[in-house]
Every structure is written in C-alpha cells, then in structure tokens.
Design a protein around this motif. Structure first.
Motif, PDB file in Angstrom:
ATOM      1  N   VAL A 182       0.901  -1.074  -0.087  1.00 47.52           N
ATOM      2  CA  VAL A 182      -0.192  -0.139  -0.264  1.00 47.52           C
ATOM      3  C   VAL A 182       0.977   1.258   0.169  1.00 47.52           C
ATOM      4  O   VAL A 182       1.803   1.610   0.806  1.00 47.52           O
ATOM      5  CB  VAL A 182      -0.846   0.155   1.285  1.00 47.52           C
ATOM      6  N   MET A 183       0.661   2.112  -1.073  1.00 47.11           N
ATOM      7  CA  MET A 183       1.677   3.158  -0.926  1.00 47.11           C
ATOM      8  C   MET A 183       0.900   4.540  -0.628  1.00 47.11           C
ATOM      9  O   MET A 183      -0.316   4.733  -0.401  1.00 47.11           O
ATOM     10  CB  MET A 183       1.996   3.451  -2.547  1.00 47.11           C
ATOM     11  N   LYS A 184       1.882   5.398  -0.132  1.00 47.98           N
ATOM     12  CA  LYS A 184       1.421   6.774   0.164  1.00 47.98           C
ATOM     13  C   LYS A 184       1.368   7.566  -0.994  1.00 47.98           C
ATOM     14  O   LYS A 184       2.624   7.826  -1.388  1.00 47.98           O
ATOM     15  CB  LYS A 184       2.351   7.365   1.372  1.00 47.98           C
ATOM     16  N   ALA A 206       2.839  16.054   0.046  1.00 47.97           N
ATOM     17  CA  ALA A 206       3.808  14.925  -0.179  1.00 47.97           C
ATOM     18  C   ALA A 206       4.567  14.388   1.057  1.00 47.97           C
ATOM     19  O   ALA A 206       5.392  13.551   0.807  1.00 47.97           O
ATOM     20  CB  ALA A 206       4.905  15.912  -0.932  1.00 47.97           C
ATOM     21  N   ARG A 207       3.968  14.708   2.342  1.00 47.94           N
ATOM     22  CA  ARG A 207       4.665  14.089   3.481  1.00 47.94           C
ATOM     23  C   ARG A 207       4.558  12.517   3.483  1.00 47.94           C
ATOM     24  O   ARG A 207       3.536  11.903   3.253  1.00 47.94           O
ATOM     25  CB  ARG A 207       3.933  14.294   4.700  1.00 47.94           C
ATOM     26  N   GLY A 208       5.697  11.964   3.251  1.00 45.36           N
ATOM     27  CA  GLY A 208       5.976  10.442   3.220  1.00 45.36           C
ATOM     28  C   GLY A 208       5.631   9.875   2.036  1.00 45.36           C
ATOM     29  O   GLY A 208       5.538   8.533   1.956  1.00 45.36           O
ATOM     30  N   ALA A 209       5.125  10.563   0.903  1.00 46.38           N
ATOM     31  CA  ALA A 209       4.564  10.076  -0.208  1.00 46.38           C
ATOM     32  C   ALA A 209       5.630   9.297  -0.893  1.00 46.38           C
ATOM     33  O   ALA A 209       6.811   9.780  -1.157  1.00 46.38           O
ATOM     34  CB  ALA A 209       4.078  10.993  -1.245  1.00 46.38           C
ATOM     35  N   GLU A 210       5.509   8.295  -1.633  1.00 43.32           N
ATOM     36  CA  GLU A 210       6.334   7.477  -2.442  1.00 43.32           C
ATOM     37  C   GLU A 210       5.967   8.046  -4.089  1.00 43.32           C
ATOM     38  O   GLU A 210       7.046   7.974  -4.853  1.00 43.32           O
ATOM     39  CB  GLU A 210       6.190   6.040  -2.608  1.00 43.32           C
ATOM     40  N   ILE A 211       4.793   8.542  -4.115  1.00 49.06           N
ATOM     41  CA  ILE A 211       4.570   9.084  -5.531  1.00 49.06           C
ATOM     42  C   ILE A 211       3.662  10.190  -5.060  1.00 49.06           C
ATOM     43  O   ILE A 211       2.742  10.427  -4.392  1.00 49.06           O
ATOM     44  CB  ILE A 211       3.657   8.245  -6.276  1.00 49.06           C
ATOM     45  N   VAL A 212       3.727  11.472  -5.789  1.00 53.85           N
ATOM     46  CA  VAL A 212       3.291  12.731  -5.821  1.00 53.85           C
ATOM     47  C   VAL A 212       2.874  13.055  -6.988  1.00 53.85           C
ATOM     48  O   VAL A 212       3.478  13.200  -7.984  1.00 53.85           O
ATOM     49  CB  VAL A 212       4.104  13.816  -5.171  1.00 53.85           C
ATOM     50  N   LEU A 228       8.324  19.198  -1.803  1.00 53.29           N
ATOM     51  CA  LEU A 228       8.519  17.718  -1.544  1.00 53.29           C
ATOM     52  C   LEU A 228       9.354  17.531  -0.461  1.00 53.29           C
ATOM     53  O   LEU A 228       9.888  16.349  -0.082  1.00 53.29           O
ATOM     54  CB  LEU A 228       9.163  17.100  -2.790  1.00 53.29           C
ATOM     55  N   ASP A 229       9.500  18.504   0.566  1.00 55.73           N
ATOM     56  CA  ASP A 229      10.171  18.090   1.800  1.00 55.73           C
ATOM     57  C   ASP A 229       9.262  17.138   2.588  1.00 55.73           C
ATOM     58  O   ASP A 229       8.030  17.235   2.586  1.00 55.73           O
ATOM     59  CB  ASP A 229      10.232  19.441   2.552  1.00 55.73           C
ATOM     60  N   GLY A 230       9.917  16.323   3.026  1.00 63.66           N
ATOM     61  CA  GLY A 230       9.170  15.395   3.797  1.00 63.66           C
ATOM     62  C   GLY A 230       8.742  14.155   3.074  1.00 63.66           C
ATOM     63  O   GLY A 230       8.127  13.020   3.610  1.00 63.66           O
ATOM     64  N   ALA A 231       8.831  14.245   1.767  1.00 62.87           N
ATOM     65  CA  ALA A 231       8.471  12.870   0.914  1.00 62.87           C
ATOM     66  C   ALA A 231       9.502  11.957   1.162  1.00 62.87           C
ATOM     67  O   ALA A 231      10.614  12.041   1.564  1.00 62.87           O
ATOM     68  CB  ALA A 231       8.650  13.440  -0.524  1.00 62.87           C
ATOM     69  N   ALA A 232       8.936  10.549   0.639  1.00 68.81           N
ATOM     70  CA  ALA A 232       9.923   9.619   0.918  1.00 68.81           C
ATOM     71  C   ALA A 232      10.998   9.525  -0.009  1.00 68.81           C
ATOM     72  O   ALA A 232      11.089  10.246  -0.840  1.00 68.81           O
ATOM     73  CB  ALA A 232       8.968   7.962   0.480  1.00 68.81           C
ATOM     74  N   GLU A 233      12.077   8.705   0.429  1.00 65.04           N
ATOM     75  CA  GLU A 233      13.245   8.697  -0.361  1.00 65.04           C
ATOM     76  C   GLU A 233      13.048   8.088  -1.663  1.00 65.04           C
ATOM     77  O   GLU A 233      12.322   7.146  -1.861  1.00 65.04           O
ATOM     78  CB  GLU A 233      14.404   8.222   0.229  1.00 65.04           C
ATOM     79  N   GLY A 234      13.614   8.774  -2.751  1.00 59.79           N
ATOM     80  CA  GLY A 234      13.313   8.472  -4.071  1.00 59.79           C
ATOM     81  C   GLY A 234      12.110   8.639  -4.723  1.00 59.79           C
ATOM     82  O   GLY A 234      11.210   8.020  -5.604  1.00 59.79           O
ATOM     83  N   VAL A 235      10.966   9.701  -4.209  1.00 57.20           N
ATOM     84  CA  VAL A 235       9.906   9.936  -4.635  1.00 57.20           C
ATOM     85  C   VAL A 235       9.746  10.047  -6.020  1.00 57.20           C
ATOM     86  O   VAL A 235      10.634  10.665  -6.524  1.00 57.20           O
ATOM     87  CB  VAL A 235       9.198  11.006  -3.640  1.00 57.20           C
ATOM     88  N   ALA A 236       8.725   9.599  -6.581  1.00 54.76           N
ATOM     89  CA  ALA A 236       8.319   9.745  -8.130  1.00 54.76           C
ATOM     90  C   ALA A 236       7.322  10.880  -8.221  1.00 54.76           C
ATOM     91  O   ALA A 236       6.348  10.785  -7.443  1.00 54.76           O
ATOM     92  CB  ALA A 236       8.154   8.411  -8.632  1.00 54.76           C
ATOM     93  N   VAL A 237       7.609  11.910  -9.004  1.00 54.43           N
ATOM     94  CA  VAL A 237       6.606  13.121  -9.202  1.00 54.43           C
ATOM     95  C   VAL A 237       6.106  12.870 -10.611  1.00 54.43           C
ATOM     96  O   VAL A 237       6.700  13.144 -11.648  1.00 54.43           O
ATOM     97  CB  VAL A 237       7.416  14.365  -8.877  1.00 54.43           C
ATOM     98  N   ILE A 238       4.715  12.780 -10.866  1.00 54.60           N
ATOM     99  CA  ILE A 238       3.951  13.038 -11.980  1.00 54.60           C
ATOM    100  C   ILE A 238       3.646  14.302 -12.235  1.00 54.60           C
ATOM    101  O   ILE A 238       2.947  15.051 -11.440  1.00 54.60           O
ATOM    102  CB  ILE A 238       2.958  11.637 -11.780  1.00 54.60           C
TER     103      ILE A 238
END
Length: 279
Positions: free
Chosen positions: A59-61, A114-120, A137-147
């Motif tokens: 389950v992704m954030k 974006a907090r903790g998100a794997e995809i934004v 994107l501060d606080g996003a998961a490491e390696g976050v993918a941004v669409i």
C-alpha cells in the motif's frame, strides 16, 4: 524545440466523470483544441471488485496536488485500489470534504500533500506551478516519483512562458525546473473520465496505452507500474526532452488506443510548436 529520435519502447503488463472533459483537463474550464476522435467500439466500466493494491500487497502513500478532473479521478481510483492518498488544492482542505467522504482520502494543505509520499502527482494549471510552495517535496519518501500531468495553453489559460516559447523547453522540463525535482510526464493527454471508465485487465484486447516520459529510470518504472495497476498499458516515450511527442496537438494527445497505435503516434509527432500553441 529539441530534436532527435526518441527510443520509444512499449511496455505491456501481463460514474463521477464529467462527460465533456478534455485530455489532461485539470479544471474543466478551458476550451481545448480538437483531439483525435474517440474509438467507436463501446467500452464499459471495469468491475471494481477486481481492484486491489500492487501484486506484492504494498500500500503506497500517494500525494495529489490538484483536485480538478484528473486529480479527483486519480484520487477515486487510487483509494479504491487501497492506497493511502492525501489530496490538496489551492482553496484549502475544507473544500475537499465531499471528495474525502466519497473516497476516504485525507484532505490536507498543499504543504503537507507530499509528506511520506512515494508518488506525488502535480496536476495544476501551468500558470499555477510557480505559486506552489517552496519545499513542496520536503518530507516525501526517499526516491519519490513526481508525476506532472500539465499542459501549456498560452492563449486560453497560462499566458506566455518565455522558456517554452523562446528557448524550446518542453513543458514538463519547465515544470521540473520550477519545483526543483525530476518529474515524469504522464496523464497529460488522458481524458479524466477514462481513468474511471476504461481500465482493463492486462492482456485485454481493448486495453488503452498511455505514453510516459522522463529521465529518472527508477521513477519512471514506479509510475509505469502504477499505471499498469490502474488498468492501462504504457509506452516509454523517451526522456523529458523528448516529451514534446505527447504535448497538446500531437498525434498521441487524446488518443484512445493500444500500444501499437500509441507507439506509432509518438513516432509521427513533430517538435515544431504550431501557431495555435504560441502566445
């Protein structure tokens, strides 16, 4: 505009919509130029009983910035698939109560999407991109993918953007520079209602394919896997400097078709921006 042949690779994985949405229409208020005609064969909705999180059960954030037609319907589908979705818009969380009650998504301020998100997913008009908060994107998961789902409409909505008009930047490269993070271009030529109504299981003969462009291979893979989970095939349309192949008024923009047709449409695109798409 950038020129050069793109390596286009096809990747095939084993009722709330407004009826007059245009491809990539985030607000539903802008008249778009003509698009390729809809396929004539009837397509029904996909039985949601078959929906589930990723095959591995992960389950992704997911953060969604923008709750127009594209953002709203991605919220609906991704929550139905079991993902943890935070959704934000420029008017504040209190305006998203109905969407939250319908879907179970969490409405938040833009700064928290974006907090903790794997995809934004950034799905706002291009004229609004410079107004996004710094540190989005501060606080996003490491390696976050941004669409990035955006399209440049200088005459109808966005005004003149010199870097696009004069320097030949692709639309998503411009957005990438504004938010300070690599982006993957996807869903910009997709009709919002198709996100709800046209998903198909892998291998279905009428499964649509969506073009995806970007430079970050790992992020692109993550986005393509998500699109597969949503019920669509994907075609890798190259790096972000080749993403002009899927901008408005190209053969693939608004095309409802499978991998072969989408691949051919990308190859047939011209990098020259037409007068109708200049300010």
């Amino acid at each position: 505009m950038p020129r050069g042949g793109a390596l286009v690779r096809a990747v095939c994985h084993p009722r709330h919509a407004r009826r007059h949405d245009r491809p990539g229409d985030v607000a539903g208020s802008v008249t778009r130029p003509p698009h390729p005609p809809e396929q004539t064969h009837p397509l029904g909705g996909w039985d949601r009983r078959h929906e589930h999180p990723t095959p591995e059960g992960h389950v992704m954030k997911i953060g969604i910035v923008g709750a127009g037609n594209i953002g709203g319907n991605l919220t609906r589908r991704l929550t139905a698939l079991g993902h943890d979705v935070r959704v934000a818009n420029s008017r504040g969380p209190h305006t998203l109560t109905a969407l939250a009650e319908e879907t179970g998504a969490t409405p938040v301020p833009v700064e928290e999407a974006a907090r903790g998100a794997e995809i934004v997913v950034v799905t706002v008009p291009m004229k609004a991109v410079p107004d996004l908060p710094s540190g989005l994107l501060d606080g996003a998961a490491e390696g976050v993918a941004v669409i990035d789902t955006g399209n440049y409409y200088p005459r109808e909505r966005d005004g003149r953007i010199a870097e696009i008009e004069d320097e030949g930047l692709t639309e998503s490269r411009w957005t990438e520079r504004r938010i300070g993070h690599p982006v993957i271009k996807a869903f910009n030529g997709t009709f919002a209602q198709d996100i709800l109504e046209r998903p198909r299981p892998a291998g279905a003969p009428d499964r649509m394919a969506l073009p995806v462009a970007g430079d970050d291979r790992a992020a692109k893979r993550k986005v393509m896997d998500l699109i597969d989970e949503l019920g669509f095939d994907t075609v890798d349309s190259g790096g972000l400097d080749e993403s002009w192949r899927q901008q408005p008024d190209t053969p693939v923009y608004g095309l409802r078709a499978g991998v072969t047709e989408v691949t051919g449409a990308l190859a047939a695109a011209s990098p020259d921006r037409k007068p109708a798409f200049r300010a």
